[in-house]
Design an enzyme around this catalytic site. Structure first.
Site, PDB file in Angstrom:
ATOM      1  N   SER A   9       4.028  -1.605   2.901  1.00 32.08           N
ATOM      2  CA  SER A   9       4.978  -0.766   2.169  1.00 32.08           C
ATOM      3  C   SER A   9       4.747  -0.888   0.667  1.00 32.08           C
ATOM      4  O   SER A   9       3.993  -1.755   0.210  1.00 32.08           O
ATOM      5  CB  SER A   9       6.406  -1.196   2.494  1.00 32.08           C
ATOM      6  N   LYS A  10       5.418  -0.028  -0.064  1.00 31.40           N
ATOM      7  CA  LYS A  10       5.328  -0.053  -1.519  1.00 31.40           C
ATOM      8  C   LYS A  10       5.761  -1.420  -2.039  1.00 31.40           C
ATOM      9  O   LYS A  10       5.181  -1.948  -2.979  1.00 31.40           O
ATOM     10  CB  LYS A  10       6.218   1.057  -2.077  1.00 31.40           C
ATOM     11  N   ARG A  11       6.763  -1.982  -1.393  1.00 32.83           N
ATOM     12  CA  ARG A  11       7.256  -3.294  -1.840  1.00 32.83           C
ATOM     13  C   ARG A  11       6.175  -4.371  -1.765  1.00 32.83           C
ATOM     14  O   ARG A  11       6.087  -5.241  -2.622  1.00 32.83           O
ATOM     15  CB  ARG A  11       8.491  -3.706  -1.023  1.00 32.83           C
TER      16      ARG A  11
END
Ligand code: GLU
Length: 511
Positions: free
Chosen positions: A261-263
């Site tokens: 994910s972006k995180r």
């Protein structure tokens, strides 16, 4: 034989994730391998999730990596419009057909009524599904008297259209990557095909478009596998032959646990988007591969091998080589763990494949940023930079690394790395450096091999260790202990600058 046609069908709900680019890439590779067409279709029927700028972003990202659609939104073609929000009348026709044939039905349940049904099911420890077992208890065209249905349809009562899932069947489906997939239709719910805003849902629009656009292979993310039974049933309801399906494995976090994910990118300091993206809602910018200095060919190469393998040891591919080697059947079933180090490795390999001139092109903007001046119009500086580049090129992975390695070629050090000073600038160093100055003043000609020879002879003659002389010398020239060949460095800096820097170090550093 019918020509192979594939599509990439993103929803413009934000920037493209690297997984999306990989989906586009696999579609593109298959199309190019078989002389087929790659279509770009924008799936924007969900107006609530539409994000301004996302469509342009998608196109720019695809073009940056070298995936140029043969037809589609912004590229023309005979099967348009290629944006679903412009195809409403088309979907209306097909919905009508399903309604008339009793394969879909109007439902009038309000959000509150659906909530109540959900809560009641929960009380009994079940999850509510709108299906054959429950639909006759809900408010729809199947359960209500005909007159009431007619009245509701004529009023402006909110309504949706639901698909009537056929009962008691076992669907046997083929996926090119996963093989046979079986599903009992009693596990499926009567999905909404047209929402209360009158627009079709993804499911309806997607299969109508794939049919009308004559798509032969649907290659998409694994998250769509659960929708496959519904899609197959929709094809069947229309009496259409479905395309072939291939559901791609997920791209996993570096830890291997869960979807990337972006995180993860924020936490691990690596990009997950192809290009940088500024969220229109928050104004926050996230860096992309392009802005991080990646070459598109390195990014593509890395993505291609994230879930696919050529069956050989080869790892470095150009786009053309990927097209030749690509085979859908060699895509893995299981998730592909993303390794940021490996991404950098691909970048290094592709960066090293560039010619000196190609590297120079990428380095000039970096230099211009740091030096705040135009480099191209300065022949002397261009020539100098070419020579500096020759010294450091194999150490470079990204264009910006050039400055890390070579800033001292352009700007004399003003400070010296404290650790290096502590380690290499000893009490006897100033005396040695004074003598080195004298030696260097007299070396003729000022050429790397000669400087090396003469300085070495002198060091040996003095009975000094090489490190005692060369390390402080490097520190004086570069401000730190890292850098390319010292003698070549001195030649490039020139004798005057070399002597000047040694004198400055003698003035600045502890005696
Ligand atoms: N619009 C869907 C998405 O954004 C496309 C899924 C498909 O390819 O069928 O993922």
């Amino acid at each position: 034989m019918k020509s192979l046609r594939v599509r990439f069908a993103p929803s413009p709900t934000g920037p493209l994730h690297m997984g999306g680019v990989r989906t586009a890439l696999y579609n593109y590779l298959l199309a190019k391998k078989h002389g087929g067409q790659f279509v770009l279709r924008i799936e924007d029927t969900d107006q609530k999730r539409f994000v301004p700028g996302a469509v342009d972003y998608i196109r720019e990202a695809l073009e940056w990596v070298g995936i140029v659609p043969d037809e589609g939104y912004g590229y023309g073609g005979d099967y348009g419009p290629y944006r679903q929000s412009e195809r409403k009348e088309i979907y209306d026709r097909y919905i009508r057909q399903l309604l008339d044939e009793g394969k879909a039905y109007y439902a009038f349940d309000t959000p509150e009524e659906l909530d109540t049904a959900r809560r009641e099911a929960e009380k009994q420890g079940r999850t509510f599904t709108y299906d054959a077992a429950t639909r006759m208890r809900m408010r729809n065209a199947l359960s209500l008297p005909t007159g009431e249905v007619k009245r509701l349809l004529e009023s402006d009562a909110p309504r949706v259209v639901r698909f009537k899932i056929p009962e008691g069947r076992t669907l046997v489906m083929q996926d090119l990557i996963r093989g046979q997939v079986r599903v009992d239709t009693s596990t499926l719910d009567d999905k909404v095909l047209v929402k209360s805003d009158g627009l079709p849902t993804y499911h309806l629009a997607n299969i109508v478009d794939d049919r009308l656009m004559e798509i032969t292979h649907v290659i998409r993310g694994e998250e769509w596998l659960p929708s496959l039974p519904l899609h197959i049933l929709l094809y069947e309801a229309f009496g259409w032959q479905p395309p072939q399906f291939a559901h791609l494995p997920l791209i996993l976090k570096p830890s291997g646990k869960g979807k990337l994910s972006k995180r993860d990118g924020d936490a691990g300091g690596f990009p997950v988007f192809p290009l940088s993206w500024t969220d229109p809602a928050t104004g926050k910018t996230t860096q992309g591969y392009r802005e991080a200095g990646y070459l598109p060919q390195a990014f593509v190469n890395m993505l291609a091998l994230l879930g696919w393998n050529p069956g050989t040891e080869q790892e470095i591919f150009t786009m053309d080589e990927l097209i030749t080697a690509f085979d859908l059947l060699r895509i893995n079933k299981s998730g592909a763990r993303f390794d940021p180090e490996k991404a950098r490795w691909f970048q290094h390999q592709h960066f090293q494949k560039l010619s000196d001139d190609q590297m120079l092109e990428l380095i000039i903007p970096v230099l211009e940023k740091h030096l705040q001046k135009d480099i191209r119009s300065d022949d002397g500086l261009m020539d100098y930079t070419r020579k500096v580049l020759a010294l450091v090129r194999e150490r470079l992975t990204f264009p910006q690394d050039f400055w890390t390695w070579t800033s001292f070629f352009y700007v004399a050090p003003e400070t010296y790395a404290p650790k290096a000073v502590k380690k290499q600038w000893k009490s006897q160093t100033p005396e040695i450096m004074e003598q080195v100055l004298a030696v260097l003043e007299n070396i003729e000609p000022w050429e790397a091999a000669n400087i090396k020879q003469q300085l070495s002879d002198w060091i040996n003659g003095q009975g000094l260790g090489f490190g005692k002389v060369l390390q402080p010398l490097r520190l004086a020239l570069a401000g730190d202990l890292k850098g390319p060949d010292l003698f070549a460095t001195m030649v490039l800096l020139g004798r005057d600058e070399t002597l000047k820097r040694i004198r400055r170090a003698l003035e600045t550093l502890p005696g």
